[in-house]
Design an enzyme around this catalytic site. Structure first.
Site, PDB file in Angstrom:
ATOM      1  N   LYS A 145       0.828  -1.200   0.000  1.00  0.00           N
ATOM      2  CA  LYS A 145       0.000   0.000   0.000  1.00  0.00           C
ATOM      3  C   LYS A 145       0.869   1.260   0.000  1.00  0.00           C
ATOM      4  CE  LYS A 145      -2.051   1.457   3.779  1.00  0.00           C
ATOM      5  NZ  LYS A 145      -1.845   2.898   4.069  1.00  0.00           N
TER       6      LYS A 145
ATOM      7  N   ASP B  27      -6.486   0.935   1.072  1.00  0.00           N
ATOM      8  CA  ASP B  27      -6.496   1.029   2.532  1.00  0.00           C
ATOM      9  C   ASP B  27      -7.866   0.568   3.032  1.00  0.00           C
ATOM     10  OD1 ASP B  27      -8.215   3.083   1.865  1.00  0.00           O
ATOM     11  OD2 ASP B  27      -7.240   4.582   3.132  1.00  0.00           O
TER      12      ASP B  27
END
Length: 217
Positions: free
Chosen positions: A120, A138
């Site tokens: 991420k 997320d």
């Protein structure tokens, strides 16, 4: 979500916010990397509060190394998991100085080799700093993708792959910002604010949440 609804879904988000940006504050690629590393399981507002103290004093990998672990921990102690994050950031700075001339690398493999930098974080840096069409999934994007039916998946990687398949190319660069902001402020975790959602017509979520004054009890 029906295929024919994906285009107007993103067109609507784009019309409301043509140039979305991360809410993390930074002035360089390194500061962006550090801020995203520090943001795991923390709010952007909380990270910004800490980095406003840290970055003016230590805004480069070498400056972080010169600061040392104890002073770094003190600078970011208001952020959750600050001790682990301080160690990871210090180790990352050492690698950046020793292996990359103090610069943030531009490849996924090199980014993910840095302590505390997962997929991420790498996706955020590749997208925001280097302009790549990546999808940083997320908790907000994971929730919105599943709730709306845009890209349902059992884990972030599955959602990421489905988003990359479904999001029209012209929206890909900014799509993760739109989805994060939508999840942060409208399609919130506990009770989505459907009554003020601009893309509710394209969303699979049922039943839509009514305005506060229309709810029973």
């Amino acid at each position: 979500m029906r295929d024919q609804d994906v285009e107007p879904f993103f067109a609507t988000l784009q019309a409301a916010n043509p140039s979305p940006e991360t809410e993390l504050e930074y002035t360089s690629v390194f500061e962006l990397l550090a801020a995203v590393l520090l943001s795991a399981q923390a709010t952007d507002a909380g990270v910004n509060k800490a980095t406003r103290r840290l970055f003016p004093v230590a805004g480069t990998p070498q400056a972080i190394l010169d600061l040392g672990l104890e002073r770094l921990e003190e600078s970011i102690r208001t952020i959750g998991l600050y001790r682990t994050k301080a160690r990871n950031l210090l180790a990352t700075c050492r690698i950046l100085v020793d292996q990359h001339g103090g610069e943030v690398p531009r490849t996924r493999d090199a980014l993910e080799a840095l302590p505390g930098v997962g997929r991420k974080t790498a996706n955020v840096v590749l997208n925001v700093a280097f302009g790549e069409a990546t999808m940083a999934v997320d908790t907000h994007i994971f929730r919105v993708s599943n709730r709306t039916g845009l890209a349902p998946g059992k884990d972030p990687l599955e959602v990421e792959h489905k988003l990359l398949e479904r999001v029209p190319a012209k929206y890909l660069h900014d799509a993760h910002h739109w989805l994060i902001l939508h999840g942060r402020y409208v399609c919130v975790a506990r009770l989505p604010q459907c009554w003020r959602c601009a893309v509710r017509a394209y969303c699979d979520y049922e039943p839509k949440t009514p305005p506060p004054g229309d709810r029973a009890g």
